[in-house]
Design an enzyme around this catalytic site. Structure first.
Site, PDB file in Angstrom:
ATOM      1  CB  THR A  93      10.655  10.678  -0.598  1.00  0.00           C
ATOM      2  OG1 THR A  93       9.357  10.522   0.406  1.00  0.00           O
ATOM      3  CG2 THR A  93      10.064  10.454  -2.075  1.00  0.00           C
ATOM      4  CB  VAL A 104      -1.569   4.613  -2.363  1.00  0.00           C
ATOM      5  CG1 VAL A 104      -0.038   5.170  -3.068  1.00  0.00           C
ATOM      6  CG2 VAL A 104      -1.834   3.448  -1.901  1.00  0.00           C
ATOM      7  N   GLY A 105       0.321   8.014  -1.750  1.00  0.00           N
ATOM      8  CA  GLY A 105       1.549   9.034  -1.629  1.00  0.00           C
ATOM      9  C   GLY A 105       1.852   9.497  -3.206  1.00  0.00           C
ATOM     10  CB  THR A 135      10.601  14.287  -1.908  1.00  0.00           C
ATOM     11  OG1 THR A 135      10.576  14.626  -0.616  1.00  0.00           O
ATOM     12  CG2 THR A 135      11.317  15.988  -2.973  1.00  0.00           C
ATOM     13  N   GLY A 136       8.031  15.571  -1.244  1.00  0.00           N
ATOM     14  CA  GLY A 136       6.808  16.230  -0.932  1.00  0.00           C
ATOM     15  C   GLY A 136       5.579  15.788  -0.196  1.00  0.00           C
ATOM     16  N   GLY A 146       2.117  14.714  -0.486  1.00  0.00           N
ATOM     17  CA  GLY A 146       1.365  13.808  -1.986  1.00  0.00           C
ATOM     18  C   GLY A 146       1.119  14.718  -2.463  1.00  0.00           C
TER      19      GLY A 146
HETATM   20  N1  ASP Z   1       5.501  12.474  -1.398  1.00  0.00           N
HETATM   21  C1  ASP Z   1       5.633  11.476  -0.144  1.00  0.00           C
HETATM   22  C2  ASP Z   1       4.520  10.618   0.001  1.00  0.00           C
HETATM   23  O1  ASP Z   1       3.273  11.731   0.227  1.00  0.00           O
HETATM   24  C3  ASP Z   1       6.010  11.325   0.886  1.00  0.00           C
HETATM   25  C4  ASP Z   1       7.739  13.325   0.823  1.00  0.00           C
HETATM   26  O2  ASP Z   1       8.076  13.231  -0.204  1.00  0.00           O
HETATM   27  O3  ASP Z   1       8.196  12.913   1.993  1.00  0.00           O
HETATM   28  O4  ASP Z   1       4.427   9.997   0.568  1.00  0.00           O
END
Ligand code: ASP
Length: 338
Positions: free
Chosen positions: A203, A232-233, A254-255, A257
């Site tokens: 992301t 949806v994240g 980021t992570g 979601g």
């Molecule tokens: N946060 C994003 C989601 O959950 C994924 C990511 O940041 O790697 O859609």
């Protein structure tokens, strides 16, 4: 005596002019970017590909900085930086987005202006080349905050944004990860309900402080491999994946979601600064490395506060990240121990 008073008065004027009332130098700016947190280790990122990551992240920083250096807004800077990362197949945003459970790319993005407390977002779009620009259009040219799927696509088309065939987002490496996901689900008989957070999803996001003291944040993603269609994240959810307020800070996350939504991570960082008086560094470290870590929620954030201090904590092995500022400092990193 009068001379002394005039001198003190002139000195005060000088200080206010140079530093503004907030303590931030009026001529200073900062841009921070990320390209995703997760299992980013020297073992997983080959020697040959590392310079390519560094090159694209550097290009995003330099292009965003150009905007800020010329007196442009933090909003323009974060949009510019995120568009460059969206256009690269290396990151899970725009071109190079991961595949959902049905083998399709569904993209999410958001942007927020800390001066106006205004924001825009799109979710589950399949044909908008740069979702971050669609998010900005929603913010500036609609009375809404979040548009989804076909509605967001039609709106983007009507506003003249670049529309592409969904095959534009295809990336062989992401497809291989998706195939591996299907194989694992088959073996583990888990069904198709579990999104795969393997941490190299990439992301992207940017936060900036401009020379007028305005903060902005933007985030863009393809989500998580194997996510259910329509999932949806946190990235397009204001307060979860993205937040900005001139009174506190600008944050892009980021992570995993679902955890970031439940814990309203980006707003939590801003609120803790506002209500408890914690510094950006203290609150960002606490939220990522204690609060989220304790519940096994993996990820990271980038943030800049109204005085130009930055934070880039993550509780994963690594996070693609970097910053550039008006002091001529620039850094790009990816692993945990750098
Ligand atoms: N946060 C994003 C989601 O959950 C994924 C990511 O940041 O790697 O859609």
């Amino acid at each position: 005596m009068n001379k002394n008073i005039s001198f003190v008065f002139l000195l005060l004027l000088f200080i206010i002019n140079i530093f503004g009332l907030s303590g931030q130098s009026v001529n200073s700016y900062v841009l921070v970017i990320h390209g995703g947190a997760g299992n980013v280790t020297p073992e997983r990122i080959d020697d040959e590909i590392r310079p390519v990551y560094i090159e694209v992240l550097t290009e995003a920083l330099i292009s965003g900085e150009r905007v800020l250096k010329n007196g442009g807004s933090s909003l323009d800077a974060v949009e510019t930086a995120v568009r460059i990362l969206e256009d690269s197949p290396l990151f899970n945003a725009g071109r190079g987005a991961v595949f959902n459970a049905e083998g399709k790319n569904e993209l999410d993005a958001s942007i927020m202006c800390g001066k106006e407390i205004n924001s825009g977002a799109v979710a589950s779009v399949t044909n908008v080349k740069n979702p971050v620009s669609a998010a900005r259009m929603v913010m500036e040219e609609s009375p809404h905050v979040l548009l989804v799927s076909e509605g967001a696509e039609r709106f983007s088309y009507e506003k003249g944004l670049e529309i592409v065939d969904p095959s534009y987002f295809f990336d062989q490496k992401r497809w291989d990860v998706y195939k591996e996901f299907l194989r694992r689900m088959e073996i583990e008989k888990k069904g198709m309900n579990e999104p795969h957070y393997d941490g190299t999803t990439g992301t992207v996001g940017a936060v900036a402080l401009d020379m007028d003291g305005n903060l902005a944040a933007a985030t863009s993603t393809g989500g998580m491999t194997g996510k259910k269609f329509g999932r949806v994240g946190d990235s397009p959810i204001i307060g979860a994946g993205t937040y900005a307020s001139n009174k506190t800070c600008a944050v892009s996350a980021t992570g995993h979601g679902e955890y970031f939504i439940r814990n309203v991570v980006a707003y939590d960082i801003s609120a803790r600064m506002k209500y408890s008086g914690e510094t950006l560094m203290e609150t960002a470290e606490y939220v990522i490395n204690t609060k989220l870590k304790d519940i096994d929620a993996r990820g990271g954030i980038i943030a800049v506060d109204k005085d130009g201090n930055i934070a880039m904590p993550f509780n994963t092995e690594g996070m693609f990240r970097g910053y550039i500022n008006s002091k001529g400092q620039m850094e790009v990193k990816m692993f945990g121990d750098e």
